[in-house]
Every structure is written in C-alpha cells, then in structure tokens.
Design an enzyme around this catalytic site. Structure first.
Site, PDB file in Angstrom:
ATOM      1  N   ASP A   1       0.857  -1.182   0.000  1.00  0.00           N
ATOM      2  CA  ASP A   1       0.000   0.000   0.000  1.00  0.00           C
ATOM      3  C   ASP A   1       0.894   1.233   0.000  1.00  0.00           C
ATOM      4  OD1 ASP A   1      -2.263  -1.570   0.118  1.00  0.00           O
ATOM      5  OD2 ASP A   1      -2.513  -1.378   2.281  1.00  0.00           O
TER       6      ASP A   1
ATOM      7  N   ASP B   1     -13.351  -4.302  -2.333  1.00  0.00           N
ATOM      8  CA  ASP B   1     -13.229  -4.128  -0.885  1.00  0.00           C
ATOM      9  C   ASP B   1     -14.560  -4.510  -0.252  1.00  0.00           C
ATOM     10  OD1 ASP B   1     -10.686  -3.159  -1.339  1.00  0.00           O
ATOM     11  OD2 ASP B   1     -11.326  -1.066  -1.367  1.00  0.00           O
TER      12      ASP B   1
END
Length: 258
Positions: free
Chosen positions: A11, A130
């Site tokens: 990330d 997600d």
C-alpha cells in the site's frame, strides 16, 4: 494445474509503503523500491501496489516510482490507484507495470472495466473489491474509497452481485479484499471466499487476514483460490516467502519454488 501464487501487497501513500488494520490507522513501513526488490528476491510470484488515496483524492497513481520498480524486479507487478481512463492505464503500463487494477473508479463507472479490457486485453485487467461483512444484516457489502477512512462509503452493491457484474464486463482477475480481516492476522474469511469462488470463473486472489503459513494453506486447499495476497506478515518479516513456499509444497500445493 496452474501454480498457486504468493503475492505481497504494498500500500503506497505519499511515496512510501504503509500498512493499516481494517484499512485504518496506517503506519509507515518503508521505501517502495527496496521493499519491492526484497520480495522479488525472496521468491514472490508477483507484486501488487495500491496507491491507497489516489481515488479518494481524485488523482491517478504517482507514476514516478512505477518505472523504478520495473527496473529492479523481474516478476510481474500490478498497479492500482485512481485509474479512470484508457489513457491513465496506458501510461502506467508504459512505465513497466504488467497489470492494472481498478476498484473505486469501476464502481463509479462500471463501463470502465469493459473499455480497459477491450483496449488492453482481459489478461491485464484486475478488479479489486473491498468487501465488508455486516453483522447486522449477515450480508457482504462492497465499499468504495477505502484508502481514506474519512471518505469510505458503503455502496449499493452486495459482494456476490458485484463479483458477477465485473466478470460480465471483462475483468480478467479479481482480488477480494476482506476488510474485516485486514491486518488482524487471524486467517482469511474462508466462508466468504468459498461463496465468491462458486460464482467466480476468473482467477481469484484472497486478501486480508494472513497470519500464519497455515492460513495460506487453508485459502488454497479449502477455498481453491488462485493466489494469496498478504502484507503485514511479509512487511514485519513474520513469514519468509521462501519458507512459506517450501511449506506449501510440502503440503501438496502446486507452487513455484525458486
């Protein structure tokens, strides 16, 4: 049978690799390029980079580090972050990425998936999802703009419906980011993975929850995923990729051994 894939996830925020828990409270892990090289050297099958605030900030991924990563690793890598057009994707691919992934922009404009697949081929179009389990309703819901906890929102899509929708629109691979499990290291959500596997005809990558080598084995053996993505166990050197692969091979999992 195709070999199962071990995929470290990086990330990216403000030019550095970060990691949170359930997509919140991110801490700085380190610099992008050295981490990418380390994972490639350890035997990762591919890497995934998420510029986690690109979509919520209304910008595309910072391309400056993409070319630097391409120079130092010899394994495939996928880049995600604010890709809203063919031009955005073309630039990232031209800098050396092998795949591009769309998530929030595809929820805003599902036709983006088809346009990208038609232009570049389904083999390099990944859709990230997600997904959050709602205890109150007992359902899995798709979230959007999860890179910024202040802007995250629940969409109208239930996860299984969105999985089927993106396949129809041309997704060549799906990464299922199970938000409830993210960063807590108590195992992948096998119940959800099995449900998604039942309706997923393209390669499925599990993400969120890996804490032990056994968790990877469970995802491959019990949910039949094609790849397992993890972050904190690799960032914090809780699990070594080479040792993980040796363990999986010993358990009968088809895996690429370096």
């Amino acid at each position: 049978m195709l070999a199962k894939r071990i995929i470290p996830c990086l990330d990216v925020r403000d030019g550095q690799v970060v990691k949170g828990v359930q997509f919140r409270n991110h801490e700085i892990i380190g610099d992008i390029v050295p981490l990418a090289k380390r994972y490639a050297d350890e035997g990762a099958d591919e890497l995934v980079f998420y510029d986690i605030t690109a979509s919520s900030d209304g910008r595309v991924v910072d391309k400056s580090w993409v070319s630097r990563v391409a120079e130092v690793i010899d394994i495939p890598f996928c880049v995600a972050g604010g890709i809203r057009s063919i031009d955005d994707a073309a630039k990232i691919l031209s800098f050396g990425a092998d795949k591009i992934s769309v998530n929030s922009p595809a929820l805003s404009d599902p036709t983006l998936i088809t346009r990208l697949a038609d232009r570049f081929g389904v083999q390099c179009i990944v859709v990230g999802i997600d997904t959050w389990f709602d205890d109150a309703t007992g359902k899995y819901h798709v979230n959007q703009y999860t890179g910024d906890e202040n802007r995250t929102r629940v969409t109208q899509w239930e996860t299984l419906d969105w999985v089927q929708e993106v396949q129809q629109r041309g997704a060549g691979e799906i990464v299922l980011n199970m938000m409830n499990q993210d960063g807590v290291r108590n195992g992948y959500d096998l119940t959800q993975l099995k449900k998604v596997r039942d309706v997923c005809r393209v390669p499925l990558i599990a993400s969120g929850g890996a804490g032990t080598m056994e968790h990877f084995l469970e995802a491959f053996r019990d949910a039949d995923v094609d790849g397992a993505l993890a972050a904190s166990v690799f960032h914090k050197q809780i699990i070594n990729i080479g040792e993980l692969k040796a363990y999986l091979a010993g358990q009968g999992v088809e895996i690429r051994i370096c």
